[in-house]
Motif scaffolding. Sequence first.
Motif, PDB file in Angstrom:
ATOM      1  N   UNK A 155      -6.912  -9.314  -4.072  1.00 28.88           N
ATOM      2  CA  UNK A 155      -7.723  -8.468  -3.207  1.00 28.88           C
ATOM      3  C   UNK A 155      -8.516  -7.436  -4.000  1.00 28.88           C
ATOM      4  N   UNK A 156      -9.696  -7.086  -3.527  1.00 29.95           N
ATOM      5  CA  UNK A 156     -10.449  -5.999  -4.173  1.00 29.95           C
ATOM      6  C   UNK A 156      -9.679  -4.677  -4.097  1.00 29.95           C
ATOM      7  N   UNK A 157      -9.921  -3.827  -5.084  1.00 27.28           N
ATOM      8  CA  UNK A 157      -9.208  -2.563  -5.157  1.00 27.28           C
ATOM      9  C   UNK A 157      -9.428  -1.694  -3.910  1.00 27.28           C
ATOM     10  N   UNK A 158     -10.639  -1.737  -3.379  1.00 28.35           N
ATOM     11  CA  UNK A 158     -10.933  -0.919  -2.212  1.00 28.35           C
ATOM     12  C   UNK A 158     -10.082  -1.283  -1.012  1.00 28.35           C
ATOM     13  N   UNK A 159      -9.844  -2.565  -0.799  1.00 32.19           N
ATOM     14  CA  UNK A 159      -9.000  -3.009   0.321  1.00 32.19           C
ATOM     15  C   UNK A 159      -7.548  -2.635   0.059  1.00 32.19           C
ATOM     16  N   UNK A 160      -7.094  -2.799  -1.173  1.00 37.61           N
ATOM     17  CA  UNK A 160      -5.716  -2.432  -1.510  1.00 37.61           C
ATOM     18  C   UNK A 160      -5.459  -0.953  -1.250  1.00 37.61           C
ATOM     19  N   UNK A 161      -6.428  -0.109  -1.539  1.00 35.53           N
ATOM     20  CA  UNK A 161      -6.254   1.331  -1.352  1.00 35.53           C
ATOM     21  C   UNK A 161      -6.279   1.734   0.125  1.00 35.53           C
ATOM     22  N   UNK A 162      -6.696   0.780   0.969  1.00 39.05           N
ATOM     23  CA  UNK A 162      -6.732   1.047   2.403  1.00 39.05           C
ATOM     24  C   UNK A 162      -5.597   0.334   3.141  1.00 39.05           C
ATOM     25  N   UNK A 163      -4.644  -0.224   2.375  1.00 41.43           N
ATOM     26  CA  UNK A 163      -3.587  -1.050   2.969  1.00 41.43           C
ATOM     27  C   UNK A 163      -2.216  -0.616   2.455  1.00 41.43           C
ATOM     28  N   UNK A 164      -1.229  -0.607   3.347  1.00 43.16           N
ATOM     29  CA  UNK A 164       0.157  -0.445   2.926  1.00 43.16           C
ATOM     30  C   UNK A 164       0.902  -1.725   3.298  1.00 43.16           C
ATOM     31  N   UNK A 165       1.619  -2.297   2.319  1.00 40.14           N
ATOM     32  CA  UNK A 165       2.374  -3.533   2.504  1.00 40.14           C
ATOM     33  C   UNK A 165       3.857  -3.192   2.628  1.00 40.14           C
ATOM     34  N   UNK A 166       4.499  -3.730   3.654  1.00 38.61           N
ATOM     35  CA  UNK A 166       5.926  -3.530   3.894  1.00 38.61           C
ATOM     36  C   UNK A 166       6.601  -4.896   3.931  1.00 38.61           C
ATOM     37  N   UNK A 167       7.558  -5.110   3.037  1.00 37.62           N
ATOM     38  CA  UNK A 167       8.294  -6.382   3.021  1.00 37.62           C
ATOM     39  C   UNK A 167       9.750  -6.082   3.336  1.00 37.62           C
ATOM     40  N   UNK A 168      10.309  -6.809   4.289  1.00 38.42           N
ATOM     41  CA  UNK A 168      11.700  -6.606   4.655  1.00 38.42           C
ATOM     42  C   UNK A 168      12.303  -7.948   5.060  1.00 38.42           C
ATOM     43  N   UNK A 169      13.484  -7.903   5.678  1.00 37.24           N
ATOM     44  CA  UNK A 169      14.164  -9.116   6.146  1.00 37.24           C
ATOM     45  C   UNK A 169      14.801  -8.822   7.490  1.00 37.24           C
ATOM     46  N   UNK A 170      15.150  -9.878   8.195  1.00 33.93           N
ATOM     47  CA  UNK A 170      15.855  -9.707   9.466  1.00 33.93           C
ATOM     48  C   UNK A 170      17.346  -9.462   9.237  1.00 33.93           C
ATOM     49  N   UNK A 171      17.887 -10.008   8.156  1.00 34.13           N
ATOM     50  CA  UNK A 171      19.309  -9.885   7.819  1.00 34.13           C
ATOM     51  C   UNK A 171      19.497 -10.457   6.423  1.00 34.13           C
TER      52      UNK A 171
END
Length: 412
Positions: A267-283
């Motif tokens: 991804x371009x840097x500008x989009x990355x700076x406008x995005x927060x990524x959250x990775x998790x699991x159900x269990x």
Amino acid sequence: MDYRDVLREIRKKRMDEEFILPNYEGFSIVNLSNSILDHFGIPTFHPPIQLGELLGHGVENRRKVVLIVVDALGYVSFKRLIGKKEFKYVNRTFFPITSVFPSTTSVALVSISTASTPLEHGILGYILYLKEYGSLVNMIEFSPPGMGRDSFLKRIDPTRFLKRRTVHQILEERGIKSLVISASIFKNTGFNRMLNRGARMIPHHGLGDMMITIKKILTDLMGDVVVSAYWSLTDTVAHRKGPNSQEYEAEAFWFLKAFETEVIEGLPRGILKDTVFLITADHGQIETPQSREVWLKDGDEVIEELVLPPAGEQRMMYLYTKDVNTTVEKFISNYDGMMELIPSVKAIEMGLFGYGDEAPHSKERVGDLVLIARKDYSFNYIYTGQEKSLQGRHGSMSEKEMLVPLIIVSLE
């Protein structure tokens, strides 16, 4: 606050030395889902996790949020993985949070989708006794055990079955685009239609397709956007091969590596700076050796004390009894030290299923007794005769099942 501080806080809330309780007060997948509402200034149902505080820098101005749920990526497994493999982004900022009880996909995904506790949404297990329909129903398959997927849709409208609004509906009402990416085989299933009301559904056909789809959405859509993506195969591999296996480790590694390579580095840097990524699991999952499997069937002494087959699953069961005291006596006589039995009313009072206004039928869906497997034991009821041994299972409250990672990728 770092991950050690959060882990200490979570471990303060436990039933005993073995069982971790869900941390609905601030560090669970329920709170994470509420964080998305809070991020966009929407009133929450439960305390949100303060993402800016965990990160050490603000994310309140970011207009795009991506939530990725990796089925069965337990915190213990994730910590082991990043200690053995090279990563560039997912190992920078992470914290433990808890699943819900029971720690299983049907309950956890609905909790994430509605930002509510199991008690509030009423989907309280993998197999539930739905008294209003007079049937045991597999809530993932939307069918009685042994019948084909979605066979119960003749009696249940999945878009009306869940009485709470979804996060997707709430976001869309505020003009925030909400999109869900999941495997094409799940697109029109009853469970998905219940789970993702209000979202635009985008099917994926594999790992690469999922990652490129995330990238294209973030590139093409302007304004406020929430993307939710779900990957199921880590759970499948853990069940079949075990959560300590090379196969499971490889599946989790390549998923996270694909995210880093295709999404973050693509991804371009500008989009990355406008995005927060959250990775998790159900269990998470725990290894369950065949030698520690308990198989139950009609005619067994303990099953003769029940008025219905057990509901729930293999590490957590709901028991509907003829007489509670007699049932407790028989189970302890046969399986003492292998499981814990808690009166269902007490389990609700303890907050195992969370807090808030009870959904219709919640109390009757948890039976008279809750059986919770200890150590690495599993309790397997033979519904159809097609049940098989599994190398990994979940549903109970060990740290391996209950703790999941919250991975935050937010580039400045």
